[in-house]
Structures are given as C-alpha cells and as structure tokens.
Scaffold this motif. Structure first.
Motif, PDB file in Angstrom:
ATOM      1  N   ARG A  32       0.827  -1.209   0.000  1.00 16.59           N
ATOM      2  CA  ARG A  32       0.000   0.000   0.000  1.00 16.59           C
ATOM      3  C   ARG A  32       0.865   1.264   0.000  1.00 16.59           C
ATOM      4  N   GLU A  33       1.943   1.237   0.800  1.00 17.62           N
ATOM      5  CA  GLU A  33       2.806   2.411   0.936  1.00 17.62           C
ATOM      6  C   GLU A  33       3.875   2.496  -0.158  1.00 17.62           C
ATOM      7  N   GLY A  34       4.177   1.360  -0.794  1.00 19.97           N
ATOM      8  CA  GLY A  34       5.193   1.338  -1.831  1.00 19.97           C
ATOM      9  C   GLY A  34       6.617   1.358  -1.298  1.00 19.97           C
ATOM     10  N   ARG A  35       6.782   1.007  -0.032  1.00 15.79           N
ATOM     11  CA  ARG A  35       8.103   1.040   0.623  1.00 15.79           C
ATOM     12  C   ARG A  35       8.015   0.309   1.961  1.00 15.79           C
ATOM     13  N   PHE A  36       9.167   0.126   2.584  1.00 17.72           N
ATOM     14  CA  PHE A  36       9.224  -0.412   3.939  1.00 17.72           C
ATOM     15  C   PHE A  36       9.148   0.744   4.933  1.00 17.72           C
ATOM     16  N   PRO A  37       8.682   0.487   6.160  1.00 20.19           N
ATOM     17  CA  PRO A  37       8.680   1.556   7.157  1.00 20.19           C
ATOM     18  C   PRO A  37      10.090   1.789   7.703  1.00 20.19           C
ATOM     19  N   GLU A  38      10.393   3.016   8.005  1.00 20.44           N
ATOM     20  CA  GLU A  38      11.613   3.312   8.758  1.00 20.44           C
ATOM     21  C   GLU A  38      11.327   2.913  10.201  1.00 20.44           C
ATOM     22  N   ILE A  39      12.337   2.488  10.935  1.00 20.82           N
ATOM     23  CA  ILE A  39      12.108   2.042  12.308  1.00 20.82           C
ATOM     24  C   ILE A  39      11.573   3.186  13.165  1.00 20.82           C
ATOM     25  N   LYS A  40      12.049   4.386  12.930  1.00 20.11           N
ATOM     26  CA  LYS A  40      11.561   5.567  13.656  1.00 20.11           C
ATOM     27  C   LYS A  40      10.054   5.748  13.414  1.00 20.11           C
ATOM     28  N   GLU A  41       9.653   5.628  12.164  1.00 21.34           N
ATOM     29  CA  GLU A  41       8.246   5.764  11.785  1.00 21.34           C
ATOM     30  C   GLU A  41       7.396   4.668  12.434  1.00 21.34           C
ATOM     31  N   LEU A  42       7.904   3.437  12.418  1.00 20.83           N
ATOM     32  CA  LEU A  42       7.170   2.321  12.999  1.00 20.83           C
ATOM     33  C   LEU A  42       6.986   2.513  14.499  1.00 20.83           C
ATOM     34  N   LYS A  43       8.030   2.949  15.179  1.00 21.62           N
ATOM     35  CA  LYS A  43       7.919   3.201  16.623  1.00 21.62           C
ATOM     36  C   LYS A  43       6.876   4.278  16.911  1.00 21.62           C
ATOM     37  N   GLN A  44       6.828   5.300  16.080  1.00 25.59           N
ATOM     38  CA  GLN A  44       5.839   6.354  16.278  1.00 25.59           C
ATOM     39  C   GLN A  44       4.421   5.832  16.061  1.00 25.59           C
ATOM     40  N   LEU A  45       4.228   4.986  15.042  1.00 26.97           N
ATOM     41  CA  LEU A  45       2.913   4.399  14.787  1.00 26.97           C
ATOM     42  C   LEU A  45       2.448   3.542  15.952  1.00 26.97           C
ATOM     43  N   VAL A  46       3.358   2.725  16.477  1.00 23.22           N
ATOM     44  CA  VAL A  46       3.018   1.866  17.617  1.00 23.22           C
ATOM     45  C   VAL A  46       2.752   2.723  18.844  1.00 23.22           C
ATOM     46  N   ARG A  47       3.622   3.670  19.106  1.00 23.23           N
ATOM     47  CA  ARG A  47       3.465   4.539  20.276  1.00 23.23           C
ATOM     48  C   ARG A  47       2.116   5.244  20.264  1.00 23.23           C
ATOM     49  N   ASP A  48       1.738   5.779  19.115  1.00 25.16           N
ATOM     50  CA  ASP A  48       0.483   6.517  19.008  1.00 25.16           C
ATOM     51  C   ASP A  48      -0.724   5.646  19.353  1.00 25.16           C
ATOM     52  N   GLN A  49      -0.604   4.338  19.184  1.00 20.01           N
ATOM     53  CA  GLN A  49      -1.695   3.421  19.484  1.00 20.01           C
ATOM     54  C   GLN A  49      -1.652   2.880  20.912  1.00 20.01           C
ATOM     55  N   VAL A  50      -0.456   2.584  21.423  1.00 23.95           N
ATOM     56  CA  VAL A  50      -0.370   1.873  22.709  1.00 23.95           C
ATOM     57  C   VAL A  50      -0.051   2.759  23.907  1.00 23.95           C
ATOM     58  N   ASN A  51       0.674   3.858  23.691  1.00 27.80           N
ATOM     59  CA  ASN A  51       1.085   4.704  24.818  1.00 27.80           C
ATOM     60  C   ASN A  51       1.417   6.107  24.284  1.00 27.80           C
ATOM     61  N   PRO A  52       0.380   6.902  23.951  1.00 27.38           N
ATOM     62  CA  PRO A  52       0.610   8.199  23.304  1.00 27.38           C
ATOM     63  C   PRO A  52       1.511   9.162  24.081  1.00 27.38           C
ATOM     64  N   GLN A  53       1.623   9.006  25.381  1.00 36.08           N
ATOM     65  CA  GLN A  53       2.461   9.909  26.172  1.00 36.08           C
ATOM     66  C   GLN A  53       3.925   9.478  26.211  1.00 36.08           C
ATOM     67  N   LYS A  54       4.239   8.315  25.702  1.00 35.02           N
ATOM     68  CA  LYS A  54       5.601   7.794  25.779  1.00 35.02           C
ATOM     69  C   LYS A  54       6.562   8.648  24.957  1.00 35.02           C
ATOM     70  N   ASP A  55       7.663   9.018  25.576  1.00 41.43           N
ATOM     71  CA  ASP A  55       8.717   9.771  24.897  1.00 41.43           C
ATOM     72  C   ASP A  55       9.640   8.777  24.197  1.00 41.43           C
ATOM     73  N   LEU A  56       9.828   8.954  22.909  1.00 48.43           N
ATOM     74  CA  LEU A  56      10.688   8.055  22.141  1.00 48.43           C
ATOM     75  C   LEU A  56      12.102   8.599  21.988  1.00 48.43           C
ATOM     76  N   GLY A  57      12.409   9.661  22.700  1.00 47.81           N
ATOM     77  CA  GLY A  57      13.756  10.216  22.628  1.00 47.81           C
ATOM     78  C   GLY A  57      14.090  10.671  21.222  1.00 47.81           C
ATOM     79  N   HIS A  58      15.246  10.239  20.716  1.00 49.45           N
ATOM     80  CA  HIS A  58      15.694  10.660  19.386  1.00 49.45           C
ATOM     81  C   HIS A  58      14.823  10.116  18.265  1.00 49.45           C
ATOM     82  N   SER A  59      13.980   9.115  18.560  1.00 46.43           N
ATOM     83  CA  SER A  59      13.083   8.559  17.538  1.00 46.43           C
ATOM     84  C   SER A  59      11.752   9.295  17.464  1.00 46.43           C
ATOM     85  N   ASP A  60      11.589  10.335  18.286  1.00 43.54           N
ATOM     86  CA  ASP A  60      10.308  11.026  18.319  1.00 43.54           C
ATOM     87  C   ASP A  60      10.177  12.016  17.182  1.00 43.54           C
TER      88      ASP A  60
END
Length: 92
Positions: free
Chosen positions: A62-90
């Motif tokens: 659908r996206e035509g590419r693989f997710p970047e790990i930073k992007e994937l962490k943000q997608l997961v965070r937004d669903q499971v723990n929106p307040q979580k700070d991802l540090g440099h991956s945020d």
C-alpha cells in the motif's frame, strides 16, 4: 492492556532479518506495552505487513516502501502509549 503485534513477511524475498530486527526494536522500546511480537512467514510473495492486534499499521504494498524504524515506533506509540517519549526517535 498489552497489545500483540504481527509482522508478516515474505521469506522468498529474504525479509526475515528485517522483520526480526523490527521485532527486536519494538520489544526493546515498548517493554511494558507489548505482550508479543509474532513473525509470520507469508505464503503471498512480496508481503510485508505489520499489524497491531487486528489493525494494519503498515503495509509495504500500500505504501510502496518499507517503514523506517523511527516511523514504525511512532505508529506503535500513538496506538499503545501516546504519552511515551521516544527520545531521538520522536517526531520533530
């Protein structure tokens, strides 16, 4: 409640190591939020889909590419723990 993540990948395309790396990163980052990460070799060529419970978070076709790990962490965070700070991956 902890969530389960499924990474379905194409073994014929050699994407198992990519899936394992992403699983490791998610398990390390979301220790208290994730119940499991399941790696599923797909029977459909070219598939690389990441699901949280039954919701598709990312689909390579659908996206035509693989997710970047930073992007994937943000997608997961937004669903499971929106307040979580991802540090440099945020998001900047």
């Amino acid at each position: 409640m902890k969530v389960s993540i499924r990474i379905e990948y194409c073994p014929k395309c050699g994407w198992m190591l990519r899936a394992a790396y992403m699983a490791q990163e998610l398990l390390t980052t979301f220790t208290g939020d994730i119940y499991s990460v399941e790696l599923i070799p797909s029977e459909i060529s070219g598939r690389y889909t990441i699901m949280l419970n039954q919701q598709v978070l990312f689909d390579r076709k659908r996206e035509g590419r693989f997710p970047e790990i930073k992007e994937l962490k943000q997608l997961v965070r937004d669903q499971v723990n929106p307040q979580k700070d991802l540090g440099h991956s945020d998001k900047k």
